[in-house]
Every structure is written in C-alpha cells, then in structure tokens.
Design a protein around this motif. Sequence first.
Motif, PDB file in Angstrom:
ATOM      1  N   ARG A 180      -2.480 -18.427  13.872  1.00  0.00           N
ATOM      2  CA  ARG A 180      -3.224 -17.305  14.448  1.00  0.00           C
ATOM      3  C   ARG A 180      -2.446 -16.002  14.391  1.00  0.00           C
ATOM      4  O   ARG A 180      -2.590 -15.122  15.257  1.00  0.00           O
ATOM      5  CB  ARG A 180      -3.641 -17.594  15.915  1.00  0.00           C
ATOM      6  CG  ARG A 180      -4.429 -18.875  16.102  1.00  0.00           C
ATOM      7  CD  ARG A 180      -5.639 -18.957  15.181  1.00  0.00           C
ATOM      8  NE  ARG A 180      -6.585 -17.874  15.428  1.00  0.00           N
ATOM      9  CZ  ARG A 180      -7.568 -17.539  14.576  1.00  0.00           C
ATOM     10  NH1 ARG A 180      -7.684 -18.176  13.414  1.00  0.00           N
ATOM     11  NH2 ARG A 180      -8.395 -16.564  14.853  1.00  0.00           N
ATOM     12  N   VAL A 181      -1.652 -15.854  13.322  1.00  0.00           N
ATOM     13  CA  VAL A 181      -0.972 -14.590  13.074  1.00  0.00           C
ATOM     14  C   VAL A 181      -0.700 -14.470  11.577  1.00  0.00           C
ATOM     15  O   VAL A 181      -0.339 -15.452  10.928  1.00  0.00           O
ATOM     16  CB  VAL A 181       0.346 -14.483  13.875  1.00  0.00           C
ATOM     17  CG1 VAL A 181       1.304 -15.599  13.501  1.00  0.00           C
ATOM     18  CG2 VAL A 181       1.008 -13.127  13.671  1.00  0.00           C
ATOM     19  N   ALA A 182      -0.931 -13.287  11.024  1.00  0.00           N
ATOM     20  CA  ALA A 182      -0.588 -13.005   9.624  1.00  0.00           C
ATOM     21  C   ALA A 182       0.752 -12.283   9.636  1.00  0.00           C
ATOM     22  O   ALA A 182       0.834 -11.091   9.917  1.00  0.00           O
ATOM     23  CB  ALA A 182      -1.665 -12.159   8.957  1.00  0.00           C
ATOM     24  N   ALA A 183       1.802 -13.024   9.349  1.00  0.00           N
ATOM     25  CA  ALA A 183       3.149 -12.497   9.523  1.00  0.00           C
ATOM     26  C   ALA A 183       3.733 -11.973   8.216  1.00  0.00           C
ATOM     27  O   ALA A 183       3.365 -12.415   7.124  1.00  0.00           O
ATOM     28  CB  ALA A 183       4.057 -13.584  10.096  1.00  0.00           C
ATOM     29  N   ILE A 230      -0.804  -7.096   2.165  1.00  0.00           N
ATOM     30  CA  ILE A 230      -1.431  -8.415   2.062  1.00  0.00           C
ATOM     31  C   ILE A 230      -1.706  -8.972   3.456  1.00  0.00           C
ATOM     32  O   ILE A 230      -2.801  -9.459   3.747  1.00  0.00           O
ATOM     33  CB  ILE A 230      -0.527  -9.374   1.260  1.00  0.00           C
ATOM     34  CG1 ILE A 230      -0.445  -8.921  -0.200  1.00  0.00           C
ATOM     35  CG2 ILE A 230      -1.048 -10.810   1.344  1.00  0.00           C
ATOM     36  CD1 ILE A 230       0.645  -9.621  -1.003  1.00  0.00           C
ATOM     37  N   ALA A 231      -0.698  -8.904   4.325  1.00  0.00           N
ATOM     38  CA  ALA A 231      -0.850  -9.442   5.677  1.00  0.00           C
ATOM     39  C   ALA A 231      -1.973  -8.744   6.428  1.00  0.00           C
ATOM     40  O   ALA A 231      -2.752  -9.394   7.153  1.00  0.00           O
ATOM     41  CB  ALA A 231       0.469  -9.299   6.434  1.00  0.00           C
ATOM     42  N   GLU A 232      -2.084  -7.432   6.272  1.00  0.00           N
ATOM     43  CA  GLU A 232      -3.093  -6.687   7.030  1.00  0.00           C
ATOM     44  C   GLU A 232      -4.512  -7.035   6.588  1.00  0.00           C
ATOM     45  O   GLU A 232      -5.413  -7.153   7.429  1.00  0.00           O
ATOM     46  CB  GLU A 232      -2.825  -5.191   6.913  1.00  0.00           C
ATOM     47  CG  GLU A 232      -1.594  -4.766   7.725  1.00  0.00           C
ATOM     48  CD  GLU A 232      -1.258  -3.298   7.583  1.00  0.00           C
ATOM     49  OE1 GLU A 232      -1.811  -2.644   6.664  1.00  0.00           O
ATOM     50  OE2 GLU A 232      -0.441  -2.798   8.387  1.00  0.00           O
ATOM     51  N   PRO A 241      -3.883 -10.988  14.452  1.00  0.00           N
ATOM     52  CA  PRO A 241      -2.992  -9.831  14.299  1.00  0.00           C
ATOM     53  C   PRO A 241      -2.062  -9.972  13.095  1.00  0.00           C
ATOM     54  O   PRO A 241      -1.714 -11.088  12.693  1.00  0.00           O
ATOM     55  CB  PRO A 241      -2.190  -9.841  15.601  1.00  0.00           C
ATOM     56  CG  PRO A 241      -2.206 -11.261  16.036  1.00  0.00           C
ATOM     57  CD  PRO A 241      -3.550 -11.801  15.630  1.00  0.00           C
ATOM     58  N   ALA A 242      -1.665  -8.851  12.526  1.00  0.00           N
ATOM     59  CA  ALA A 242      -0.605  -8.798  11.516  1.00  0.00           C
ATOM     60  C   ALA A 242       0.681  -8.448  12.240  1.00  0.00           C
ATOM     61  O   ALA A 242       0.734  -7.443  12.958  1.00  0.00           O
ATOM     62  CB  ALA A 242      -0.926  -7.763  10.443  1.00  0.00           C
ATOM     63  N   THR A 243       1.709  -9.264  12.064  1.00  0.00           N
ATOM     64  CA  THR A 243       2.910  -9.136  12.883  1.00  0.00           C
ATOM     65  C   THR A 243       4.167  -9.221  12.028  1.00  0.00           C
ATOM     66  O   THR A 243       4.268 -10.055  11.125  1.00  0.00           O
ATOM     67  CB  THR A 243       2.954 -10.254  13.944  1.00  0.00           C
ATOM     68  OG1 THR A 243       1.766 -10.188  14.732  1.00  0.00           O
ATOM     69  CG2 THR A 243       4.171 -10.123  14.831  1.00  0.00           C
ATOM     70  N   SER A 244       5.127  -8.347  12.347  1.00  0.00           N
ATOM     71  CA  SER A 244       6.429  -8.381  11.692  1.00  0.00           C
ATOM     72  C   SER A 244       7.322  -9.419  12.355  1.00  0.00           C
ATOM     73  O   SER A 244       7.339  -9.551  13.590  1.00  0.00           O
ATOM     74  CB  SER A 244       7.090  -7.003  11.783  1.00  0.00           C
ATOM     75  OG  SER A 244       8.442  -7.069  11.381  1.00  0.00           O
TER      76      SER A 244
END
Length: 301
Positions: A180-183, A230-232, A241-244
């Motif tokens: 549940r996160v696009a890192a 890509i993540a976004e 969410p997109a997360t670092s």
Amino acid sequence: MRVFLTGATGFIGSHIVPELLAAGHQVLGLARSDAGAQSLAAAGAEAHRGTLEDLDSLRAGAAQVDAVIHTAFDHDFTNFVANCEKDRRAIEALGETLLGSGRPLVVTSGVGMGDAGHGEPATEDVFNTSHPNPRVASEVQSKAMLDKGIDVRVVRLPQVHDKVKQGLISPYIEAARETRVAAYVGDGANRWSAAHVLDVAKLYALVLDKGQKGARYHAVAEEGVTARDIAEVVAKGLGVPATSLSPEDARAHFGWFAMFAGLDLRASSTWTRAQLGWAPTGPGLIADLQEMDYSLTAAAA
C-alpha cells in the motif's frame, strides 16, 4: 530464413513472431506446452516442443534452422542468480550447435551491461564485465561464443512495456499493491530507460536482417524515466501514496527488488538507430502506465 525463436510465446517473443513473418521468414518457436504450440500455430509459426532446462531440445531446434533468436528467460526473480546461470547454459548450447555454420545467434541482455560506471548513459560499445547484475553471465557467454567464431549479436533491453506489462515495473506494481505504498529510493532521481514492446520486436527483426557479427544493440526509445515519476503514476493508479525511502529502509521494503530499485539504468540507442535505421514510435512508459487498468495487473502478472 527459417528462424528458431526461444521465448516465442512470451511477452516480447510473441510480438517478434509477426515481425519475422512479415519480413518473409519462417518461424520455429520454442513451446513448453500444448497451449503454447497452439498459439504459435494460430500465429502462423511452427512449434518446437522444449524448455530452457532441456538443453537437447534447444540444440535440436537450432540444428533445424538458418538463424536463432534467443529471448526466453525465467523471470522468477526470487531465483535470479540461478536463472541467469540457466540462461548462460542455454546460450552455450545454442552457440555450440551453430559453431562453424556462419548462422547468426541473436541473444538478449540488459542495457546495464553497457554502463561504464562513470555516470553516463549506457552505450553499445561498452561491455562492463564487472556489472553487479548477475545477467552479465549471458553476455560473458555470448562473448565466449563470438571468440569461437560464432556470429553472435546482442540485443540489450530496457524496461519493455505496453499497457499490461512493463518489465521490472510489473512486480514493482504488485509490491506497491501489497504494501500500500509506491516507494522510491532517496529523491527518486535515478532513471530507467524504456521502450514499447512493438518497437522492441521490430528491432530484433532488424538485428537479424541487418545486424553485424559481434555488435550490441540497445532497444531504447526513452533514455531515462525517473523512479519518482514512475512511483507517482503507479501511486495514482493504485490509490496509494508515493513515498521516499532511505537506502537502508529500501532493502527491507523491497526484498529481492532492492537490487534494482536504486539503480540508474539510463541508456542511449544513438548508435543502434544510426546503424539499423530503427525509429521507435510507440507510446512512452509513463503514457502506458497512465492508461493501464490497475484492477487487472495482479491477474496479468
């Protein structure tokens, strides 16, 4: 020519079949199953039953034809090192069958092998034998076959995509769905080169018909798309969410994918385009990611 195509029912190979047929070639495609053989017959190709593990089946296929294109690869990345060794053995078996015949062997590698390690995009004239990607074994074996006089030509792949599959980004999407996160790692500025699968298929046909012995070709339409971009777009598609992540946290988060997540895989295809007249026209990676149906990606993967 009569061409033996491994991976003929796969993502890229199934698009190469019509390109070869349109160019007037006959296709003998490697098929692991009855369903694969039926799909090849429907596409106008002949099926040769066998697997990557059955080296005798590969030798038998190569013995019947005028040229070989090897695209098959076991994409179980949890056993990536072992599968790279499997690919090396397959290249060796195919090459040994063609020894002394002058018949071409087109093999598949990754653009990272052309990265000299100086921060510049990978190029066709570079072969980095110390690259950390275990798939370097495929090109090491190809070079050994070339040194024996075999007409070996290499196609290096970026992230090959359409609206359903996108190379390493497909398992990345499934990981983002599960966690549940696009890192992405750090600022996400590392970039991955890409090309649409239809353009890649056209390049394989060009390499067969016009390629040079010992040459390496880059199937690159886009030199580099950032990991953050890509993540976004994946985050938007999945509603997460997109997360670092820090490099340390990325190792724990990504599992086997961590070896790729922070890599900069930019690559140039300037030489390839000039040599073969290849002019990719397909949609870009971000466009395909924006257009894909994220409710279907789990089933497709």
